[in-house]
Structures are given as structure tokens and as C-alpha cells.
Design a protein around this motif. Structure first.
Motif: not given
Length: 241
Positions: A232-241, A198-210, A123-125
């Protein structure tokens, strides 16, 4: 006042005088732009060869190079005559007008996936604008069944499995597009690589809905991302550093 005190401290730390004349900062005169278009095109060709490895018409178009591929082609041909570049059909389906270097070609010839059913895909991102992402430049984006279309946009992310586009996270992270029917273990591998990137790039947060126009919780990639570090959140899923 506080602002002037901070300015004075900054000048002292930079080695300049705390008080006195203006223009005490350190300056460096940049060289004048090269006026000769041939020299400029030669430098551009070398940079592009180093950046992309295998240079194609699509890669040049993605960079909006002045003069386009036609002008760069003439320079690349001269580099080929001088032995600094090679022209050939190195990558299937990318046309015959491909240029590379001997070192890159040797590495391509030595790269071969093992024919082993137990082998895990790699895998490569990447950022979608990264030169290492061939889609949208050397390769066309795959078709989608939704109204969203991927693109080389700042902030968008691509996920590749063994070099094939499998996931596209749109800028802002609200929507994910997937490509191909992947087994659950492959989604887990890709999701783990996504969270690590995402952690390497120090992304603060991302929320995915669809995902592909459907709620993210209903798609296997949603479960894979939850297992890799999203929550999980009511609106979808979320990432937070």
C-alpha cells in the motif's frame, strides 16, 4: 580514451581486429523478399494457423494482414483442399469461417472443464497483444461502465479465468478494469497469477490507483493484490520487483 578502448575491446571479443580496416564486423546477406503474392500469402496463412490455433476473420484483422481476410481465405481454402487445414464451426459465436488444423481440433475436443463445484478456476495472465488473448481479435472486448476501454496495446495486461476476461491492466498500470462479479477466492487466484507473471517478465514496478474508476483500496481486487505481493501507498498500491 575510454570510449575508443571499449570499442576496441568489443571488436576483439567479436573476433575482429582491434585496429585496421573498417567493415570488420560479421555480416549476413538476407534473402530477397518474395515477389510472388501467392507464395507470400501461403506463408502468412501457415504462420497465422500456427500462431492462433483457430484462425478467424477477427484474428486476421488484428494482424493487419495485406489483402485482409478475403485474400487469406482463398489460400486457406486451398490448404483445406490439400488436407493441410480444416474449415468448420469449432468455437461457438466466432462465425462459420474458422480454419484450424487436425491436431488443434483434436486438442479442442479433448478440453472440457470438470463439472465439480470444488474445482478452482485456472488463471492466465497475458500481454494484451499476445495471440493467445482472443479479446480484441477473435472476440470483442466486453463493455465497460467507465470511460476507459480496453485494447490490444503494448504494455497492457489481461487476466483470464477459465478463458474468460476478468481483469485488464492498462498500459502504465494506473487503471484496472474488471469484468464480471467474481467471488473473493477467484480474485486471489487471479492476483497470485498476476504477480507471478510480473516477476517472470521482470517488470520493475507498477502503481495502481483505481479499479473501475474507484480507489483501488475499495475494490476486492485491491485486497487480493495486496495479499499476493503488492504493498500500500498513499496513492494506491504498488508492485516492485
Amino acid at each position: 580514451n575510454r570510449l575508443s578502448g571499449l570499442n576496441r575491446l568489443a571488436r576483439e571479443q567479436a573476433g575482429g581486429p582491434a585496429r585496421g580496416s573498417r567493415g570488420a564486423a560479421r555480416w549476413s546477406l538476407l534473402p530477397a523478399p518474395v515477389a510472388d503474392p501467392t507464395i507470400s500469402a501461403h506463408a502468412t496463412a501457415e504462420i497465422m494457423l500456427e500462431r492462433y490455433g483457430v484462425l478467424t476473420r477477427g484474428s486476421v484483422a488484428a494482424e493487419s494482414v495485406p489483402g485482409g481476410f478475403g485474400q487469406l481465405y482463398r489460400v486457406l481454402s486451398k490448404l483445406e483442399e490439400a488436407g493441410h487445414a480444416r474449415r468448420g464451426y469449432f468455437v461457438e459465436k466466432l462465425g462459420a469461417a474458422q480454419f484450424s488444423t487436425s491436431t488443434t481440433i483434436d486438442r479442442l475436443r479433448g478440453f472440457q472443464l470438470a463439472d465439480d463445484p470444488r474445482r478452482q478456476p485456472v488463471a492466465t495472465v497475458l500481454a494484451s497483444t499476445d495471440p493467445a488473448n482472443p479479446y480484441g481479435a477473435a472476440l470483442a472486448w466486453p463493455a465497460t461502465e467507465t470511460g476507459h476501454r480496453p485494447g490490444r496495446k503494448a504494455g497492457a495486461i489481461v487476466g483470464l479465468l477459465d478463458g474468460a476476461l476478468s481483469l485488464y491492466l492498462e498500459r502504465g498500470g494506473r487503471t484496472v478494469l474488471t469484468f464480471g462479479q467474481l467471488p473473493e477466492p477467484s480474485w486471489r487466484i487471479l492476483a497470485t497469477a498476476m504477480v507471478a507473471a510480473l516477476r517472470t517478465a521482470q517488470v520493475d514496478k507498477i502503481a495502481i490507483a483505481t479499479v473501475d474508476g474507484q480507489p483501488v483500496q475499495d475494490h476486492p481486487v485491491g485486497a487480493a493484490l495486496l495479499g499476493a505481493g503488492f504493498y500500500a501507498t498513499p496513492q494506491g498500491i504498488r508492485f516492485r520487483r
